[in-house]
Design a protein around this motif. Structure first.
Motif, short mmCIF file in Angstrom:
data_model
loop_
_atom_site.label_atom_id
_atom_site.label_comp_id
_atom_site.label_asym_id
_atom_site.label_seq_id
_atom_site.Cartn_x
_atom_site.Cartn_y
_atom_site.Cartn_z
N GLU A 7 29.57 39.37 34.15
CA GLU A 7 30.14 40.52 34.84
C GLU A 7 31.14 40.10 35.91
OE1 GLU A 7 27.09 43.24 36.15
OE2 GLU A 7 26.46 43.56 34.07
N ALA A 8 30.88 38.99 36.56
CA ALA A 8 31.81 38.49 37.57
C ALA A 8 33.16 38.14 36.94
CB ALA A 8 31.22 37.28 38.28
N LEU A 9 33.14 37.60 35.73
CA LEU A 9 34.40 37.28 35.06
C LEU A 9 35.17 38.56 34.74
CD1 LEU A 9 33.29 34.40 32.62
CD2 LEU A 9 34.40 34.22 34.85
N TRP A 10 34.46 39.53 34.19
CA TRP A 10 35.14 40.79 33.87
C TRP A 10 35.65 41.47 35.15
CZ3 TRP A 10 37.60 42.74 29.98
CH2 TRP A 10 37.25 42.40 28.68
N ARG A 11 34.90 41.27 36.25
CA ARG A 11 35.30 41.92 37.50
C ARG A 11 36.68 41.40 37.95
NH1 ARG A 11 33.29 41.30 43.26
NH2 ARG A 11 34.28 43.09 44.28
N ILE A 12 36.91 40.11 37.74
CA ILE A 12 38.24 39.57 38.07
C ILE A 12 39.31 40.32 37.29
CG2 ILE A 12 39.74 37.55 37.91
CD1 ILE A 12 37.24 35.81 38.31
N ARG A 13 39.11 40.40 35.98
CA ARG A 13 40.08 41.08 35.13
C ARG A 13 40.28 42.55 35.56
NH1 ARG A 13 42.40 44.45 33.31
NH2 ARG A 13 43.03 44.99 31.18
N LEU B 290 40.35 35.39 29.43
CA LEU B 290 38.95 35.81 29.44
C LEU B 290 38.61 36.17 27.99
CD1 LEU B 290 37.30 38.37 31.82
CD2 LEU B 290 36.96 38.48 29.38
N ILE B 291 37.50 35.62 27.51
CA ILE B 291 37.14 35.80 26.10
C ILE B 291 35.73 36.36 26.02
CG2 ILE B 291 36.90 34.63 23.87
CD1 ILE B 291 38.46 32.25 25.51
N GLU B 292 35.56 37.38 25.19
CA GLU B 292 34.21 37.89 24.95
C GLU B 292 33.90 37.82 23.46
OE1 GLU B 292 32.57 41.21 27.18
OE2 GLU B 292 31.98 42.18 25.30
N ALA B 293 32.72 37.29 23.15
CA ALA B 293 32.23 37.26 21.77
C ALA B 293 30.88 37.96 21.77
CB ALA B 293 32.08 35.83 21.28
N ARG C 52 25.98 39.07 24.22
CA ARG C 52 27.39 38.74 24.32
C ARG C 52 27.57 37.44 25.09
NH1 ARG C 52 30.54 42.23 29.04
NH2 ARG C 52 29.06 41.84 30.72
N ALA C 53 28.72 36.83 24.87
CA ALA C 53 29.11 35.66 25.65
C ALA C 53 30.48 35.94 26.23
CB ALA C 53 29.18 34.42 24.75
N VAL C 54 30.64 35.59 27.51
CA VAL C 54 31.93 35.76 28.15
C VAL C 54 32.38 34.40 28.69
CG1 VAL C 54 33.24 36.97 29.94
CG2 VAL C 54 31.38 38.15 28.75
N GLY C 55 33.59 34.03 28.35
CA GLY C 55 34.10 32.73 28.78
C GLY C 55 35.45 32.85 29.46
N TRP C 56 35.86 31.76 30.09
CA TRP C 56 37.13 31.72 30.83
C TRP C 56 37.79 30.39 30.51
CZ3 TRP C 56 38.77 35.61 34.26
CH2 TRP C 56 39.91 35.31 35.02
N PRO D 250 36.84 41.01 47.74
CA PRO D 250 35.74 40.21 48.30
C PRO D 250 34.75 39.78 47.21
CG PRO D 250 36.04 42.28 49.51
CD PRO D 250 36.89 42.37 48.29
N GLY D 251 34.23 38.59 47.39
CA GLY D 251 33.18 38.12 46.48
C GLY D 251 33.66 37.54 45.18
N THR D 252 34.97 37.48 44.98
CA THR D 252 35.45 36.86 43.74
C THR D 252 35.75 35.39 43.99
OG1 THR D 252 37.71 37.55 44.32
CG2 THR D 252 36.48 38.98 42.84
N ARG D 253 35.59 34.59 42.93
CA ARG D 253 35.94 33.17 43.04
C ARG D 253 36.53 32.69 41.73
NH1 ARG D 253 31.60 30.27 40.75
NH2 ARG D 253 32.49 28.35 41.57
N ASN D 254 37.33 31.66 41.83
CA ASN D 254 37.97 31.07 40.64
C ASN D 254 36.88 30.53 39.71
OD1 ASN D 254 39.42 29.65 38.75
ND2 ASN D 254 40.70 28.54 40.25
N PRO D 255 36.85 30.97 38.46
CA PRO D 255 35.80 30.50 37.54
C PRO D 255 35.92 29.01 37.21
CG PRO D 255 36.88 32.50 36.72
CD PRO D 255 37.71 31.99 37.86
#
Lengths: 472, 472
Positions: free
Chosen positions: A327-333, A285-288, A224-228, A270-275
């Protein structure tokens, strides 16, 4: 009432053994309250059949004795759909012992499973034959197939594969008269009148008990690919989705996130940052995915996003370069609700509008709520491609003890009015259950409501199937 | 009866103008008989509203006067579904004036059209915005959207895009009480109780009148490849389909053709020739498409077939090298019925079984029919990937005048028994209408049949919606 219940319980025990009727209060108690602790009911016993024939016999006995039954799977309803009435008039009918895999075929992409199978087990069974059951949601470790069908569940993978309705190839169910509807052949073409299968999907157990289902499987995810991406407004986000859809059918996730939701997450989790380096009014957030090694979804997503930047649809974008970054991107969502709770009281609305209307609706609804309740902060995020908003209203400066119980309810009605005026739905995913019966009655088209009631009364004339839910 | 009909006709004329009620027998006559000339009815007038509000008013008036209505689109039913009763008790309600395109969006892949729009016009409207409405069938020049929905029509492109049910995003309909159900928002997620949209699909106009629909569009076809393969048996054909499906989602047609059907076509249809050099017990016609220039379906199909020959799934194969060659392949498939008719009397059965069961079923059913009726020749061809057989039985040496009316009916019941025992459907595509009411009553599960009747009586208590069809 009590006597007939006792007679029924005895008959069930005699015919199907002691496990078929649980009466120890310590064993019954945990199933009398919904998982969020909002709805409390009462029931003398949990009937727990182990086969479709036993369900049929129990429904017939319940009919003879006029004892209402509340079907229950994982008890994860968001609307009190599986909680018995408070007066003890009903018994719980648990499907949890019926959790077998009957057959599975990778070749034909179908699994026949019983209603009590837990979603996570279904995922594992599909994975074991190199396939995937694509629907998933937060309660996957508890919720059951029967409940997913009876609530036409959605979740995060609906964009590509649809809700539960489109994954059901056929159903087996016990109708309110105790007869068994057998639709597990999963016929792709069958025009013998009204579709009972389709009627039972989303019926919340009020028209009969789903006992098994033939479910569609899809290819497993190979990678998979996850983008922002940062975009200027929701309209640009939707244009981006439509642009991608015109070029590929590999997009499985497309989540819209406003700047203030992102800001809340960055502040509270905690531990999140702006992508991205800069700030953008809206983010997606896009997943393919790919199902085979020959095709790289990362390359695809990079190329789609580069094109979109060139077309000025997107302001800035990135694609995760590792699974942990993805996973960090999905964690934001997935942390938005938690971040909001940390920030103070809020209401949550499970609503949908037509996909094309969503960008306008969410801006206008936000403005309308904040105008009517000055000091609140409304924000919408969620499944843009499904027209399904997680529309949340934070108390903001109006926060006070009991806000949710008082103004929260007012806001719920206000939002339901807005979504109804926009031709949308006051229940996108969760169903009606007990919680939204009043709003359904208040807002449904009178002719539609009359039709729903006529169907209910026709199939369940004594009101014995999941009383007090939906239109029952 | 006559007086109330006259009153109703007068009221409709007064309120909606002379075009809204056609009474000239010369204008009414053509619509009293189905297109194959098998069912004949009688009706004093065709009511022909031009808007949903007019349909609603007519349904309310008909309810007050207790005048049954027979909804009609293109009058192309295969089962007498749009032919009025013979006693003149009903009026025809034509949707043909309601044929407008309300909106179409290439970006959102949706068209909102009225029920009277002819399928071919819908194809043209979609093509005009660079999209495709993928469902098609022989009567495309006459059949209407409302009829396609009310019969859950199938056709030749179901493999990839499903039947009409899966192409309906939402419906507008007038319910039997005259209320208007408005579902044209086409919500992707909506869990407000039983789905009236899904109930109306395939209801044959017996639960209300579909007046408009939001329909899904798909990408237009950029190019196609059509191939032909010889295989040893139906099981190999199905394995071939599953092999292809695991490797691509571009397969849109997969038709199974037995040697004797091919032989009949070559013998009776001028200008046809065997696509392969040798003879094969079974053949498949395969169509793959692309929606963009970057991808060549001819290369894909050649490579898939070469692999299948290597795997011994296929004995021999070819891919059409020109559009005229591709058309020649489809012409073979489309000429089978004509070739059979030239060969003598035969029966045709619109049946389906589970896709996985189809190879075994068609061999066993052929053997059973030929054993029970020695001298007949049974053959099955059709949509393998849909489990939908065109199961035909030729009279063969039993041919005699009136064979169809006598032994033909016996064979129909015999085949319906076989398909029911196999968990299949006695109506894959055509519906029940008048023609199959008896067989539905004879073979449906009693509990299912009771449920269908309960729904019908609940929503249409006076039996005014398409009387004499389905369970009405």
């Amino acid at each position: 009432m009590s006597d007939t219940q006792l007679t029924l319980i005895d008959e069930v025990r005699t015919r199907f053994g002691p496990r078929a009727a649980i009466t120890d209060p310590a064993d019954v108690e945990p199933w009398l309250t919904d998982w969020r602790g909002r709805f409390h009911g009462s029931a003398r016993a949990i009937l727990s059949p182990s086969s479709t024939e036993e369900v049929s016999a129990i429904v017939k006995l319940a009919g003879e004795h006029r004892v209402p039954l509340v079907p229950q799977g994982g008890n994860t309803s968001m609307v009190g759909g599986a909680t018995p009435p408070g007066d003890g008039s009903a018994l719980i009918l648990s499907l949890r012992r019926m959790n077998r895999l009957r057959t599975i075929s990778a070749q034909h992409n179908v699994a026949i499973v019983e209603a009590g199978m837990i979603l996570q087990q279904l995922h594992e069974q599909a994975a074991a034959v190199g396939r995937r059951f694509p629907l998933t949601l937060g309660s996957r470790g508890s919720c059951t197939v029967g409940g997913l069908i009876s609530t036409n569940a959605g979740g995060t993978q609906v964009l590509r594969f649809g809700t539960m309705r489109s994954l059901v190839a056929g159903l087996e169910a016990v109708l309110p008269d105790g007869s068994i509807h057998s639709g597990l052949s999963g016929l792709k073409k069958d025009n013998r009148g009204y579709s009972l299968d389709q009627l039972l999907v989303g019926a919340e157990g009020t028209l009969g008990i789903v006992t098994a289902a033939a479910l569609r499987l899809v290819p497993a995810v190979y990678s998979r690919a996850v983008g922002w991406a940062g975009v200027g407004d929701p309209q640009a986000a939707l244009a981006l989705l439509r642009d991608f859809e015109a070029k590929t059918d590999r997009i499985e996730g497309f989540e819209l996130i406003p700047a203030d939701s992102l800001e809340l997450v960055l502040r509270h989790i905690p531990g999140t940052r702006n992508p991205l380096d800069g700030e953008h009014k809206w983010n997606v957030l896009i997943e393919a995915t790919s199902s085979a090694p020959g095709f790289d979804p990362v390359e695809l997503l990079q190329s789609l996003l580069a094109g979109a930047i060139g077309d000025k649809l997107v302001e800035d974008a990135m694609v995760a370069s590792s699974e942990s970054q993805a996973e960090a991107l999905w964690r934001i969502r997935d942390s938005i609700s938690e971040a909001e709770r940390t920030d103070g009281p809020s209401t949550a609305h499970d609503i949908s509008v037509a996909v094309a209307d969503m960008p306008t609706f969410l801006l206008e609804a936000k403005a309308a709520v904040e105008r009517a309740f000055p000091g609140t902060i409304a924000s919408a995020f969620g499944h843009l491609g499904d027209g399904n908003l997680h529309f949340h209203v934070r108390a903001g400066s109006r926060s006070m003890p009991g806000w949710n119980q008082r103004e929260g309810h007012e806001i719920e009605r206000f939002v339901d009015d807005l979504v109804t005026a926009a031709g949308g739905s006051i229940s996108a995913e969760h169903g009606i259950g007990q919680m939204k019966r009043g709003e359904l009655e208040r807002l449904a088209a009178p002719g539609d409501l009359a039709a729903l009631r006529a169907i209910k009364n026709a199939l369940d004339p004594h009101g014995l199937m999941n009383p007090g839910k939906l239109v029952g």
